[in-house]
Write an enzyme that holds these catalytic residues in place. Structure first.
Site, PDB file in Angstrom:
ATOM      1  N   PHE A  74      -1.421  -0.510  12.491  1.00  0.00           N
ATOM      2  CA  PHE A  74      -2.187  -0.288  11.588  1.00  0.00           C
ATOM      3  C   PHE A  74      -2.572  -1.274  10.490  1.00  0.00           C
ATOM      4  O   PHE A  74      -3.879  -1.431  10.066  1.00  0.00           O
ATOM      5  CB  PHE A  74      -1.498   1.111  10.928  1.00  0.00           C
ATOM      6  CG  PHE A  74      -2.501   1.507   9.564  1.00  0.00           C
ATOM      7  CD1 PHE A  74      -2.035   1.254   8.280  1.00  0.00           C
ATOM      8  CD2 PHE A  74      -3.665   2.008   9.826  1.00  0.00           C
ATOM      9  CE1 PHE A  74      -2.937   1.680   7.338  1.00  0.00           C
ATOM     10  CE2 PHE A  74      -4.239   2.745   8.937  1.00  0.00           C
ATOM     11  CZ  PHE A  74      -3.964   2.555   7.492  1.00  0.00           C
ATOM     12  N   ASN A  75      -1.632  -2.114   9.852  1.00  0.00           N
ATOM     13  CA  ASN A  75      -1.981  -3.004   8.745  1.00  0.00           C
ATOM     14  C   ASN A  75      -2.767  -3.991   9.260  1.00  0.00           C
ATOM     15  O   ASN A  75      -3.798  -4.433   8.601  1.00  0.00           O
ATOM     16  CB  ASN A  75      -0.542  -3.666   8.486  1.00  0.00           C
ATOM     17  CG  ASN A  75       0.112  -2.930   7.575  1.00  0.00           C
ATOM     18  OD1 ASN A  75      -0.358  -1.824   6.944  1.00  0.00           O
ATOM     19  ND2 ASN A  75       1.438  -3.218   7.293  1.00  0.00           N
ATOM     20  N   ASN A 110      -2.673   2.590   3.265  1.00  0.00           N
ATOM     21  CA  ASN A 110      -2.071   4.160   3.828  1.00  0.00           C
ATOM     22  C   ASN A 110      -3.266   5.221   3.131  1.00  0.00           C
ATOM     23  O   ASN A 110      -3.401   6.295   3.776  1.00  0.00           O
ATOM     24  CB  ASN A 110      -0.489   4.420   3.059  1.00  0.00           C
ATOM     25  CG  ASN A 110       0.278   3.511   4.103  1.00  0.00           C
ATOM     26  OD1 ASN A 110       0.356   3.640   5.333  1.00  0.00           O
ATOM     27  ND2 ASN A 110       1.239   2.369   3.444  1.00  0.00           N
ATOM     28  N   ASP A 119       0.911  -1.321   0.074  1.00  0.00           N
ATOM     29  CA  ASP A 119      -0.074  -0.010  -0.021  1.00  0.00           C
ATOM     30  C   ASP A 119       0.962   1.344  -0.116  1.00  0.00           C
ATOM     31  O   ASP A 119       0.793   1.972   0.823  1.00  0.00           O
ATOM     32  CB  ASP A 119      -0.805   0.032   1.309  1.00  0.00           C
ATOM     33  CG  ASP A 119      -0.192  -0.037   2.609  1.00  0.00           C
ATOM     34  OD1 ASP A 119      -0.802   0.335   3.485  1.00  0.00           O
ATOM     35  OD2 ASP A 119       0.921  -0.433   2.552  1.00  0.00           O
ATOM     36  N   THR A 124       2.720  -6.107   3.021  1.00  0.00           N
ATOM     37  CA  THR A 124       3.204  -4.810   3.733  1.00  0.00           C
ATOM     38  C   THR A 124       2.264  -3.815   4.147  1.00  0.00           C
ATOM     39  O   THR A 124       2.442  -2.514   4.151  1.00  0.00           O
ATOM     40  CB  THR A 124       4.493  -4.232   3.077  1.00  0.00           C
ATOM     41  OG1 THR A 124       4.347  -3.676   1.760  1.00  0.00           O
ATOM     42  CG2 THR A 124       5.686  -5.337   3.063  1.00  0.00           C
ATOM     43  N   HIS A 141       9.680   0.573   8.097  1.00  0.00           N
ATOM     44  CA  HIS A 141       8.684  -1.079   8.527  1.00  0.00           C
ATOM     45  C   HIS A 141       8.799  -2.067   7.552  1.00  0.00           C
ATOM     46  O   HIS A 141       9.633  -3.087   7.864  1.00  0.00           O
ATOM     47  CB  HIS A 141       7.282  -0.560   8.790  1.00  0.00           C
ATOM     48  CG  HIS A 141       6.986   0.405   9.877  1.00  0.00           C
ATOM     49  ND1 HIS A 141       6.964   0.454  11.192  1.00  0.00           N
ATOM     50  CD2 HIS A 141       6.388   1.718   9.636  1.00  0.00           C
ATOM     51  CE1 HIS A 141       6.480   1.181  11.846  1.00  0.00           C
ATOM     52  NE2 HIS A 141       6.349   2.222  10.881  1.00  0.00           N
ATOM     53  N   ASP A 142       8.420  -1.705   6.310  1.00  0.00           N
ATOM     54  CA  ASP A 142       8.294  -2.849   5.321  1.00  0.00           C
ATOM     55  C   ASP A 142       9.435  -3.250   4.789  1.00  0.00           C
ATOM     56  O   ASP A 142       9.473  -4.380   4.308  1.00  0.00           O
ATOM     57  CB  ASP A 142       7.339  -2.002   4.191  1.00  0.00           C
ATOM     58  CG  ASP A 142       5.946  -1.638   4.636  1.00  0.00           C
ATOM     59  OD1 ASP A 142       5.292  -0.618   3.902  1.00  0.00           O
ATOM     60  OD2 ASP A 142       5.500  -2.162   5.828  1.00  0.00           O
ATOM     61  N   ASP A 166       6.612   1.145   2.022  1.00  0.00           N
ATOM     62  CA  ASP A 166       6.347   0.194   0.848  1.00  0.00           C
ATOM     63  C   ASP A 166       7.285   0.225  -0.065  1.00  0.00           C
ATOM     64  O   ASP A 166       7.864  -0.400  -0.877  1.00  0.00           O
ATOM     65  CB  ASP A 166       5.073   0.236   0.491  1.00  0.00           C
ATOM     66  CG  ASP A 166       3.922   0.038   1.540  1.00  0.00           C
ATOM     67  OD1 ASP A 166       3.842   0.914   2.308  1.00  0.00           O
ATOM     68  OD2 ASP A 166       3.402  -1.071   1.475  1.00  0.00           O
TER      69      ASP A 166
HETATM   70  O1  RIB Z   1       2.169   0.374  10.996  1.00  0.00           O
HETATM   71  C1  RIB Z   1       3.351   0.552   9.794  1.00  0.00           C
HETATM   72  C2  RIB Z   1       2.587   0.023   8.587  1.00  0.00           C
HETATM   73  O2  RIB Z   1       1.328   0.493   8.191  1.00  0.00           O
HETATM   74  C3  RIB Z   1       3.540   0.084   7.328  1.00  0.00           C
HETATM   75  O3  RIB Z   1       3.302  -1.083   6.468  1.00  0.00           O
HETATM   76  C4  RIB Z   1       3.079   1.255   6.748  1.00  0.00           C
HETATM   77  O4  RIB Z   1       3.343   1.275   5.287  1.00  0.00           O
HETATM   78  C5  RIB Z   1       1.508   1.243   6.887  1.00  0.00           C
HETATM   79  O5  RIB Z   1       1.037   0.537   5.752  1.00  0.00           O
HETATM   80 CA    CA Z   2       2.846  -0.702   4.072  1.00  0.00          CA
END
Ligand code: RIB
Ligand code: CA
Length: 313
Positions: A167-168, A41, A12, A127, A241-242, A17
C-alpha cells in the site's frame, strides 16, 4: 552499544503507525525531533488529528506535529479506510479534540528545515506513502547528503494492495522512486518481515496484563486491527508493520537484513508500485537498500511489551 537516534516520524496513523509512535516515545535510544503526517490510511486531516491524539495519550507534548501532503505527487489520493476505519484509528474511544494543534509549518518545509540545521545525524522514519520525503528532496536537494538514513515501512517481494504492490508504495510510486534513487542509505521493512510481526490473541492478552492507559489503548487498537485483517486477508494476527522501523533503530539485532538493489515500478499496468527486490543480484545494479527478511519473535515482542510497561498507570 546502539547509538541514540534523532528521528522524524513521517506517518499516516493508522493503528500500526500509532504503535510505532508509542514504541519510539518509550525508548531513550530514540529522540523524536518531529512528527509529520501524510495522507495514506485516511486523508491527511485525519492522520494529523490521529497523530495529535496519540501524542496526548503518550504525553508527547513538546514534539511538533506538522501536516503534510494530502495527495500523491502524480496520482489522485488513495486511502485504506477498509483496514483502519473511517477515522483511521477506529476501535479505541479517543478524545475528540487533542490538547495541541499541528504547527503552521508544512511537513515538507519542516523536514527540510530540520535536516538542513542538523549535523547529518537525523534519520527519517516514514511509515506511510513517501510523498513528504520525496517532495522535500525535490524542493531542497541539499537535504539528500545530510540525511543519515531512511528507515521505512513499505514494499516487499509481494503486495497487499495489488498482487505486486504494498500500500505505502502503491499510493505514490513516483515518490518512492525519488527516495530509492536518491542515494540516501535506506533500511526497508516490507511485508516479507512485517507479516512476521503479527500480534495474536496471546500477544494482545500479554499486553492487556500490563494494565496502564497506554497498554489498554494498544490492546483496543490491536483488537480492531486484528478483526479487519481477519476480514480482509484472513489473518489470525494483526501485523504491526510500522513498529518494525523503530524496533530496528532501537535494536538492529532483532532483524536479519541483506543489502540488495531495489527499484520501483511506476509504469506497469499490473505492477505499478512494485518494489523490485533483486535478491539474487541479477541486475548487477549497485545495492541501495538494507532489506529486512526476518525478525526474532521473542526480542520483538519483549521490546514492545517492555515499552508499554514504561508508561505510568
Ligand atoms: O501496507 C501496510 C502499510 O500501509 C502500513 O504502514 C499501514 O499503516 C498502512 O499505512
Ligand atoms: Ca502507516
Amino acid at each position: 552499544m546502539v547509538e541514540k537516534r534523532k528521528v522524524i516520524l513521517d506517518c499516516d496513523p493508522g493503528h500500526d503507525d500509532a504503535i510505532s509512535m508509542i514504541l519510539a516515545a518509550a525508548n531513550d535510544k530514540i529522540e523524536i525531533e518531529a512528527i509529520t503526517t501524510v495522507a495514506g490510511n485516511v486523508e491527511v486531516d485525519k492522520t494529523t488529528l490521529n497523530a495529535l491524539r496519540v501524542c496526548d495519550i503518550i504525553g508527547l507534548k513538546d514534539v511538533p506535529v506538522a501536516e503534510g501532503q494530502n495527495r500523491p505527487m502524480v496520482r489522485e489520493t488513495q486511502i485504506a479506510e477498509s483496514i483502519h476505519g473511517d477515522s483511521g484509528l477506529d476501535g479505541p474511544n479517543l478524545p475528540e479534540v487533542p490538547s495541541k494543534e499541528s504547527i503552521d509549518q508544512h511537513a515538507v518545509d519542516l523536514i527540510i528545515e530540520k535536516v538542513m540545521e542538523s549535523d547529518g545525524d537525523l534519520t527519517l522514519v516514514p511509515t506511510g506513502p513517501l510523498t513528504n520525503i520525496a517532495m522535500a528532496m525535490v524542493k531542497e536537494p541539499k537535504i539528500v547528503p545530510k540525511i543519515k538514513e531512511i528507515v521505512l515501512m513499505g514494499g516487499g517481494t509481494f503486495g497487499n494492495w495489488t498482487p505486486a504492490a504494498e500500500f505505502n508504495i502503491w499510493v505514490d510510486a513516483e515518490a518512492a522512486k525519488v527516495v530509492f534513487t536518491s542515494g540516501v542509505p535506506i533500511a526497508m521493512f516490507g511485508l516479507d518481515v512485517t507479516h512476521q510481526a503479527q500480534a495474536t490473541d496471546e500477544t494482545i492478552e500479554r499486553f492487556a496484563q500490563i494494565d496502564n492507559p497506554v497498554s489498554e489503548f494498544v490492546v483496543e487498537l490491536l483488537r480492531f486491527f486484528k478483526k479487519t485483517y481477519k476480514e480482509v486477508f484472513g489473518f489470525d494476527g494483526a501485523p504491526i508493520h510500522d513498529a518494525c522501523t523503530v524496533a530496528y533503530l532501537i535494536d538492529p539485532s532483532i532483524f536479519e537484513c541483506v543489502d540488495v538493489r531495489v527499484d520501483i515500478e511506476t509504469k506497469g499496468e499490473f505492477t505499478y508500485g512494485m518494489t523490485c527486490v533483486d535478491l539474487l543480484g541479477v541486475t548487477g545494479r549497485e545495492a541501495n537498500t538494507k532489506f529486512a527478511q526476518s525478525l526474532d519473535q521473542d526480542k520483538f515482542w519483549d521490546l514492545l511489551s517492555d515499552a508499554l510497561a514504561t508508561y505510568s498507570k
